[in-house]
Every structure is written in C-alpha cells, then in structure tokens.
Motif scaffolding. Sequence first.
Motif, PDB file in Angstrom:
ATOM      1  N   ASP A  79       9.500  44.888  57.762  1.00  0.00           N
ATOM      2  CA  ASP A  79       9.676  45.898  58.801  1.00  0.00           C
ATOM      3  C   ASP A  79      10.825  46.790  58.334  1.00  0.00           C
ATOM      4  O   ASP A  79      11.996  46.405  58.407  1.00  0.00           O
ATOM      5  CB  ASP A  79      10.012  45.233  60.140  1.00  0.00           C
ATOM      6  N   GLY A  80      10.509  47.951  57.812  1.00  0.00           N
ATOM      7  CA  GLY A  80      11.487  48.846  57.209  1.00  0.00           C
ATOM      8  C   GLY A  80      12.563  49.340  58.151  1.00  0.00           C
ATOM      9  O   GLY A  80      13.585  49.870  57.710  1.00  0.00           O
ATOM     10  N   ALA A  81      12.380  49.164  59.445  1.00  0.00           N
ATOM     11  CA  ALA A  81      13.387  49.573  60.424  1.00  0.00           C
ATOM     12  C   ALA A  81      14.358  48.444  60.752  1.00  0.00           C
ATOM     13  O   ALA A  81      15.285  48.633  61.531  1.00  0.00           O
ATOM     14  CB  ALA A  81      12.711  50.056  61.704  1.00  0.00           C
ATOM     15  N   ARG A  82      14.124  47.258  60.179  1.00  0.00           N
ATOM     16  CA  ARG A  82      14.986  46.099  60.461  1.00  0.00           C
ATOM     17  C   ARG A  82      15.490  45.505  59.144  1.00  0.00           C
ATOM     18  O   ARG A  82      15.056  44.447  58.703  1.00  0.00           O
ATOM     19  CB  ARG A  82      14.237  45.045  61.271  1.00  0.00           C
ATOM     20  N   ILE A  83      16.403  46.223  58.507  1.00  0.00           N
ATOM     21  CA  ILE A  83      17.003  45.768  57.257  1.00  0.00           C
ATOM     22  C   ILE A  83      18.510  45.733  57.424  1.00  0.00           C
ATOM     23  O   ILE A  83      19.112  46.656  57.955  1.00  0.00           O
ATOM     24  CB  ILE A  83      16.617  46.694  56.076  1.00  0.00           C
ATOM     25  N   GLY A  84      19.119  44.651  56.972  1.00  0.00           N
ATOM     26  CA  GLY A  84      20.561  44.500  57.048  1.00  0.00           C
ATOM     27  C   GLY A  84      21.136  44.095  55.708  1.00  0.00           C
ATOM     28  O   GLY A  84      20.413  43.925  54.730  1.00  0.00           O
ATOM     29  N   ALA A  85      22.433  43.922  55.681  1.00  0.00           N
ATOM     30  CA  ALA A  85      23.128  43.471  54.476  1.00  0.00           C
ATOM     31  C   ALA A  85      24.153  42.418  54.883  1.00  0.00           C
ATOM     32  O   ALA A  85      24.765  42.514  55.951  1.00  0.00           O
ATOM     33  CB  ALA A  85      23.814  44.634  53.783  1.00  0.00           C
ATOM     34  N   ILE A  86      24.307  41.418  54.031  1.00  0.00           N
ATOM     35  CA  ILE A  86      25.242  40.327  54.293  1.00  0.00           C
ATOM     36  C   ILE A  86      25.858  39.914  52.963  1.00  0.00           C
ATOM     37  O   ILE A  86      25.232  40.056  51.907  1.00  0.00           O
ATOM     38  CB  ILE A  86      24.515  39.131  54.964  1.00  0.00           C
ATOM     39  N   GLY A  87      27.076  39.414  53.025  1.00  0.00           N
ATOM     40  CA  GLY A  87      27.708  38.933  51.807  1.00  0.00           C
ATOM     41  C   GLY A  87      29.043  38.293  52.112  1.00  0.00           C
ATOM     42  O   GLY A  87      29.591  38.454  53.198  1.00  0.00           O
ATOM     43  N   HIS A  88      29.557  37.593  51.137  1.00  0.00           N
ATOM     44  CA  HIS A  88      30.856  36.936  51.250  1.00  0.00           C
ATOM     45  C   HIS A  88      31.785  37.550  50.212  1.00  0.00           C
ATOM     46  O   HIS A  88      31.393  37.761  49.065  1.00  0.00           O
ATOM     47  CB  HIS A  88      30.701  35.428  51.009  1.00  0.00           C
ATOM     48  N   SER A  89      33.008  37.853  50.597  1.00  0.00           N
ATOM     49  CA  SER A  89      34.031  38.383  49.701  1.00  0.00           C
ATOM     50  C   SER A  89      33.552  39.687  49.056  1.00  0.00           C
ATOM     51  O   SER A  89      33.322  40.654  49.780  1.00  0.00           O
ATOM     52  CB  SER A  89      34.415  37.316  48.665  1.00  0.00           C
ATOM     53  N   LEU A  90      33.364  39.732  47.742  1.00  0.00           N
ATOM     54  CA  LEU A  90      32.863  40.941  47.092  1.00  0.00           C
ATOM     55  C   LEU A  90      31.552  41.381  47.733  1.00  0.00           C
ATOM     56  O   LEU A  90      31.309  42.568  47.935  1.00  0.00           O
ATOM     57  CB  LEU A  90      32.647  40.689  45.589  1.00  0.00           C
ATOM     58  N   GLY A  91      30.704  40.432  48.090  1.00  0.00           N
ATOM     59  CA  GLY A  91      29.430  40.754  48.738  1.00  0.00           C
ATOM     60  C   GLY A  91      29.620  41.359  50.117  1.00  0.00           C
ATOM     61  O   GLY A  91      28.895  42.262  50.520  1.00  0.00           O
ATOM     62  N   GLY A  92      30.603  40.873  50.865  1.00  0.00           N
ATOM     63  CA  GLY A  92      30.902  41.448  52.169  1.00  0.00           C
ATOM     64  C   GLY A  92      31.452  42.856  52.034  1.00  0.00           C
ATOM     65  O   GLY A  92      31.066  43.766  52.772  1.00  0.00           O
ATOM     66  N   HIS A  93      32.328  43.038  51.065  1.00  0.00           N
ATOM     67  CA  HIS A  93      32.892  44.358  50.764  1.00  0.00           C
ATOM     68  C   HIS A  93      31.764  45.348  50.479  1.00  0.00           C
ATOM     69  O   HIS A  93      31.723  46.440  51.047  1.00  0.00           O
ATOM     70  CB  HIS A  93      33.819  44.200  49.546  1.00  0.00           C
ATOM     71  N   ASN A  94      30.846  44.939  49.612  1.00  0.00           N
ATOM     72  CA  ASN A  94      29.754  45.839  49.239  1.00  0.00           C
ATOM     73  C   ASN A  94      28.709  45.990  50.339  1.00  0.00           C
ATOM     74  O   ASN A  94      28.066  47.032  50.433  1.00  0.00           O
ATOM     75  CB  ASN A  94      29.124  45.391  47.919  1.00  0.00           C
ATOM     76  N   SER A  95      28.558  44.994  51.188  1.00  0.00           N
ATOM     77  CA  SER A  95      27.670  45.140  52.350  1.00  0.00           C
ATOM     78  C   SER A  95      28.184  46.241  53.262  1.00  0.00           C
ATOM     79  O   SER A  95      27.421  47.114  53.706  1.00  0.00           O
ATOM     80  CB  SER A  95      27.595  43.827  53.140  1.00  0.00           C
ATOM     81  N   MET A  96      29.483  46.219  53.544  1.00  0.00           N
ATOM     82  CA  MET A  96      30.065  47.233  54.435  1.00  0.00           C
ATOM     83  C   MET A  96      30.003  48.625  53.815  1.00  0.00           C
ATOM     84  O   MET A  96      29.637  49.592  54.490  1.00  0.00           O
ATOM     85  CB  MET A  96      31.511  46.868  54.776  1.00  0.00           C
ATOM     86  N   PHE A  97      30.361  48.738  52.549  1.00  0.00           N
ATOM     87  CA  PHE A  97      30.348  50.059  51.913  1.00  0.00           C
ATOM     88  C   PHE A  97      28.920  50.591  51.766  1.00  0.00           C
ATOM     89  O   PHE A  97      28.677  51.781  51.960  1.00  0.00           O
ATOM     90  CB  PHE A  97      31.065  50.028  50.564  1.00  0.00           C
ATOM     91  N   THR A  98      27.981  49.729  51.449  1.00  0.00           N
ATOM     92  CA  THR A  98      26.592  50.178  51.345  1.00  0.00           C
ATOM     93  C   THR A  98      26.094  50.663  52.702  1.00  0.00           C
ATOM     94  O   THR A  98      25.452  51.714  52.801  1.00  0.00           O
ATOM     95  CB  THR A  98      25.686  49.060  50.790  1.00  0.00           C
ATOM     96  N   ALA A  99      26.413  49.922  53.759  1.00  0.00           N
ATOM     97  CA  ALA A  99      25.992  50.328  55.103  1.00  0.00           C
ATOM     98  C   ALA A  99      26.643  51.656  55.509  1.00  0.00           C
ATOM     99  O   ALA A  99      26.033  52.446  56.234  1.00  0.00           O
ATOM    100  CB  ALA A  99      26.336  49.235  56.112  1.00  0.00           C
ATOM    101  N   ALA A 100      27.850  51.914  55.030  1.00  0.00           N
ATOM    102  CA  ALA A 100      28.521  53.176  55.351  1.00  0.00           C
ATOM    103  C   ALA A 100      27.804  54.370  54.710  1.00  0.00           C
ATOM    104  O   ALA A 100      27.796  55.465  55.254  1.00  0.00           O
ATOM    105  CB  ALA A 100      29.980  53.142  54.896  1.00  0.00           C
ATOM    106  N   PHE A 101      27.179  54.136  53.557  1.00  0.00           N
ATOM    107  CA  PHE A 101      26.491  55.210  52.842  1.00  0.00           C
ATOM    108  C   PHE A 101      24.991  55.258  53.123  1.00  0.00           C
ATOM    109  O   PHE A 101      24.341  56.244  52.801  1.00  0.00           O
ATOM    110  CB  PHE A 101      26.713  55.069  51.324  1.00  0.00           C
ATOM    111  N   ASP A 102      24.437  54.188  53.666  1.00  0.00           N
ATOM    112  CA  ASP A 102      22.983  54.104  53.870  1.00  0.00           C
ATOM    113  C   ASP A 102      22.676  53.816  55.330  1.00  0.00           C
ATOM    114  O   ASP A 102      22.851  52.696  55.803  1.00  0.00           O
ATOM    115  CB  ASP A 102      22.386  53.025  52.965  1.00  0.00           C
ATOM    116  N   THR A 103      22.224  54.809  56.050  1.00  0.00           N
ATOM    117  CA  THR A 103      21.968  54.680  57.483  1.00  0.00           C
ATOM    118  C   THR A 103      20.769  53.785  57.806  1.00  0.00           C
ATOM    119  O   THR A 103      20.547  53.455  58.967  1.00  0.00           O
ATOM    120  CB  THR A 103      21.732  56.061  58.124  1.00  0.00           C
ATOM    121  N   ARG A 104      20.021  53.364  56.801  1.00  0.00           N
ATOM    122  CA  ARG A 104      18.898  52.451  57.046  1.00  0.00           C
ATOM    123  C   ARG A 104      19.354  51.051  57.347  1.00  0.00           C
ATOM    124  O   ARG A 104      18.587  50.223  57.856  1.00  0.00           O
ATOM    125  CB  ARG A 104      17.941  52.448  55.844  1.00  0.00           C
ATOM    126  N   LEU A 105      20.611  50.736  57.039  1.00  0.00           N
ATOM    127  CA  LEU A 105      21.135  49.382  57.295  1.00  0.00           C
ATOM    128  C   LEU A 105      21.770  49.344  58.674  1.00  0.00           C
ATOM    129  O   LEU A 105      22.345  50.298  59.142  1.00  0.00           O
ATOM    130  CB  LEU A 105      22.171  49.003  56.233  1.00  0.00           C
TER     131      LEU A 105
END
Length: 124
Positions: free
Chosen positions: A98-124
């Motif tokens: 379901d292309g309207a229900r995509i998220g990102a998750i991560g720990h440490s470096l992964g969490g950092h990149n989850s937040m930054f990716t979500a800031a640049f990609d409104t699909r998350l």
Amino acid sequence: PDSASAKAKAPAMLCLHQTINIGRDEPVGLGKQDSKAQALHLVKRGYVCLAPDYPSFGEYPYDFKAAFKRGDYRSGTMKAIWNNMRAVDLLQSLPEVDGARIGAIGHSLGGHNSMFTAAFDTRL
C-alpha cells in the motif's frame, strides 16, 4: 509476509541499520541482538520491509572521499537520503504494498537516517 494469507495491500517499512559492520543483516535478524531485528519483527506482523545497507557498510562498498571530491554529495547522510528515497520508490512499485502506508524505522545511525529521510520525502 505470507502473501497467500494477505487480503489487502500491506503497509511497508524502510528498516535502517545502526553503525555496525554487518549493515542490513542486523535489522533482518542475522545480528546478535534480537531488539535490533526490526525488519524481522515487522514482517511477522504483516509489513513488507526493505533493509538496505548504508553506504560503506555491509555489502555496499562506497568511497566517500572520491564522491566528495567529485561533488556528488555534501555528506554521507545526503547520499543515504538519496538511496532511501529510491528504496521508497521501489516499495511503492511493489503490487503487494500500500504505497500510501510507508514508514521508516532505525536504531542509532538508522534512526538518524529515518528522520532525515522523512524530512526530505513526504511519502513517509
């Protein structure tokens, strides 16, 4: 997830690893800490998961020095954001997602990149 039991399109998650040499192997459950196996746990709950290697980790050799010299990216994080946005493109292209229900998750470096990716990609 078990596609035979799926009745509707599934949500998806981009599962990003921490600063660890094995890279994507950790979130898919091949690391030593079960608490870091987010992709494995989410798949068992019906999510479609994608766990890419961060540049220079796991099986993704990447020469940051050469890339910076060429002017490809301003930082490693920007390279990862670009890669992660392409990963979201891939997830959206899958018929079981379901292309309207995509998220990102991560720990440490992964969490950092989850937040930054979500800031640049409104699909998350």
